[in-house]
Design a protein around this motif. Structure first.
Motif, mmCIF file in Angstrom:
data_model
loop_
_atom_site.group_PDB
_atom_site.id
_atom_site.type_symbol
_atom_site.label_atom_id
_atom_site.label_comp_id
_atom_site.label_asym_id
_atom_site.label_seq_id
_atom_site.Cartn_x
_atom_site.Cartn_y
_atom_site.Cartn_z
ATOM 1 N N GLU A 1 3.344 -3.825 10.308
ATOM 2 C CA GLU A 1 4.307 -3.484 9.258
ATOM 3 C C GLU A 1 5.728 -3.698 9.786
ATOM 4 O OE1 GLU A 1 3.320 -2.493 6.020
ATOM 5 O OE2 GLU A 1 1.590 -3.379 6.973
ATOM 6 N N LYS B 1 0.829 -1.233 0.000
ATOM 7 C CA LYS B 1 0.000 0.000 0.000
ATOM 8 C C LYS B 1 0.845 1.257 0.000
ATOM 9 C CE LYS B 1 0.331 -2.450 3.751
ATOM 10 N NZ LYS B 1 -0.505 -2.975 4.813
ATOM 11 N N TYR C 1 0.987 -9.339 11.854
ATOM 12 C CA TYR C 1 0.027 -8.325 11.402
ATOM 13 C C TYR C 1 0.684 -6.969 11.141
ATOM 14 C CZ TYR C 1 -3.394 -11.516 13.597
ATOM 15 O OH TYR C 1 -4.144 -12.591 13.970
ATOM 16 N N THR D 1 -3.661 -4.126 12.898
ATOM 17 C CA THR D 1 -2.821 -4.012 14.098
ATOM 18 C C THR D 1 -3.468 -3.071 15.118
ATOM 19 O OG1 THR D 1 -0.868 -4.458 12.780
ATOM 20 C CG2 THR D 1 -0.502 -3.364 14.894
#
Ligand code: NDP
Ligand code: HSE
Length: 439
Positions: A193, A108, A191, A164
């Motif tokens: 990054e 993303k 979950y 998260t």
């Protein structure tokens, strides 16, 4: 179908999503082939450290630490980018495109910040770039907006789009767990990054909202337009006070095409506990979409994790394979609208955004303090819905005061907070969160 050779793919990254993708492709190979019309064969994959144990069977797959060999490999038809971050992911994706490869990515950050460049390169090369996994993990929200709702003018969308944050907020509310402890759990579950600050500071949700807004409203990707607030520093006290008032705190993203322009914002939000969004817990995400024809609709499912995200990656792979025989110009446009039909739209100025508010402050316990606070709010035409003064801790010199306001312009709330914080009876900064009732 039986005569077509397998489509060959190279996977960049064998972490949480890369491993999940290989597992799903292997386990469901038969069903995937029946749907795609050809088999999908992973011929090569890359990771930084090949000696690391991984929950995946990589037998028959060429493994390398050099992802550049994959994006330039003439044998590979589709590159799946699951490294994350901007570089080297951007460079690898652009090179893959220039070498005539279709790309599937879950990244993303790359799409939100460099999507305009990536899609332009893909158009020039006549290849597809698919990115369903980039928003809300396993929920097919991009496909829904881009294809199923193509007959609608999208009026607004709102939702929980960071797993998260939702995991942390749920654990704090249900187990009174400490912020740091549950963040570590979310990381261990795969979950978060690589840099979890992206999650807890709202940046990951802002990346996703940038993508959703472009697809919903036909505007170019522009991350800088998102008002971005995270959950760092959120206290258990606020969760408890919100509960006493009938609310849960969720990290929500909003994209609204309103009369004052487009509003894009992500922030912690008090939501009435009776609403469905308030009851979407743990790593689950949910996106409410309101189209003028369809009305409000809710999509919900796992927002992160190996196989839910792999579900979206593999769905994109099947889409790309099905589209191989379609002329590039006849494929579904990456951002839902034809590239030459994307257009800038005015943004709602930050001070004009309207919201109800939850305020928590600490004040000296003396006569006249509450009257002074309500006087300031009244002078700015801010009407109060509820005000509470919970029992202070024994021996405390100041007392907490909780205020819920009706809807107010952001500029008026900023001014009220400035004036209240200036009062000598007020200790420290005021905590404020927006309230959304969806009424
Ligand atoms: P991981 O950190 O688990 O995996 C990243 C992989 O990329 C690892 O195999 C790593 O190698 C490799 N890698 C990292 N940096 C480099 C580099 N500089 N050069 C080459 N290879 C590199 O990430 P995730 O699988 O969690 O995420 C991948 C992508 O998917 C990201 O864009 C993320 O935002 C997105 N995403 C993640 C979700 C999730 O639930 N985790 C959900 C939705 C999207 P090694 O293993 O050797 O360290
Ligand atoms: N870190 C992201 C999240 C992964 O927690 O939602 C899914 O995009």
């Amino acid at each position: 179908m039986a005569n077509l050779p397998p489509v060959k793919i190279g996977v960049l990254g064998l972490g949480t999503v890369g491993s999940g993708t290989l597992n799903v492709l292997r386990r469901n190979a038969g069903e995937i082939t029946r749907r795609a019309g050809r088999s999908i064969e992973v011929v090569a994959a890359s990771a930084r450290d090949l000696s690391r144990p991984r929950p995946v069977d990589t037998s028959g797959i060429r493994l390398t630490t050099d992802p550049y060999t994959l994006v330039e490999d003439p044998d590979i038809d589709i590159v799946v980018e699951l490294i994350g971050g901007v570089e080297p992911a951007r460079d690898l994706v652009l090179r893959a495109i220039r070498h005539g490869k279709h790309v599937v990515t879950a990244n993303k950050q790359l799409i939100a910040l460099h999507g305009n460049e990536v899609f332009a390169a893909a158009r020039e090369a006549g290849v597809s770039v698919a990115f369903e996994a980039a928003v809300a993990g396993g929920i097919p929200v991009i496909k829904t907006l881009r294809e199923a709702l193509a007959g609608n003018t999208i009026q607004w969308l709102a939702g929980i789009i960071n797993g998260t944050c939702n995991y942390i907020l749920t654990a704090m509310a249900e187990r009174a767990a400490s912020f740091d402890e549950v963040l570590a759990e979310a990381q261990a579950l795969g979950y978060a990054e690589a840099d979890p600050a992206f999650d807890i500071d709202g940046v990951d949700a802002a990346h996703k909202l940038t993508i959703l807004a472009a697809i919903a409203f036909g505007i170019p990707l522009d991350f800088d337009r998102v008002l971005c607030e995270g959950i760092r520093g959120l206290e258990l006290d606020d969760i408890r006070y919100a509960e006493q008032l009938g609310y849960r705190i969720k990290h929500l993203a909003f994209a609204v095409n309103g009369t004052r322009g487009i509003e894009l914002r992500v922030h912690p939000t008090l939501v009435p506990e009776r609403l469905m969004l308030a009851n979407v817990n743990d790593v689950m995400n949910a996106v409410l979409i309101c189209g003028d024809a369809v009305g409000p609709m809710l999509l919900s499912g796992a927002g992160a994790g190996a196989e839910p995200t792999a579900s979206s990656v593999v769905g994109d792979l099947v889409d790309v394979v099905r589209g191989l025989s379609v002329e590039a110009d006849n494929r579904v446009p990456s951002l839902a609208f034809q590239p030459d039909a994307l257009s800038e739209a005015p943004m709602c100025p930050a001070g004009e955004i309207e919201s109800a508010y939850y305020l928590r402050l600490r004040a000296v316990d003396q006569p006249g303090v509450l009257a002074e606070i309500t006087r300031i709010l009244g002078s700015l035409r801010i009407s109060i819905e509820a005000i509470r003064q919970p029992e202070p801790a024994a021996g405390a010199a100041t007392v907490p005061i909780i205020i819920l306001t009706h809807t107010v312009r952001e500029a008026a709330m900023d001014e009220a907070i400035r004036q209240i914080e200036e009062r000598p009876e007020i200790e420290g900064r005021i905590t404020r969160y927006r309230v959304e009732t969806f009424e």
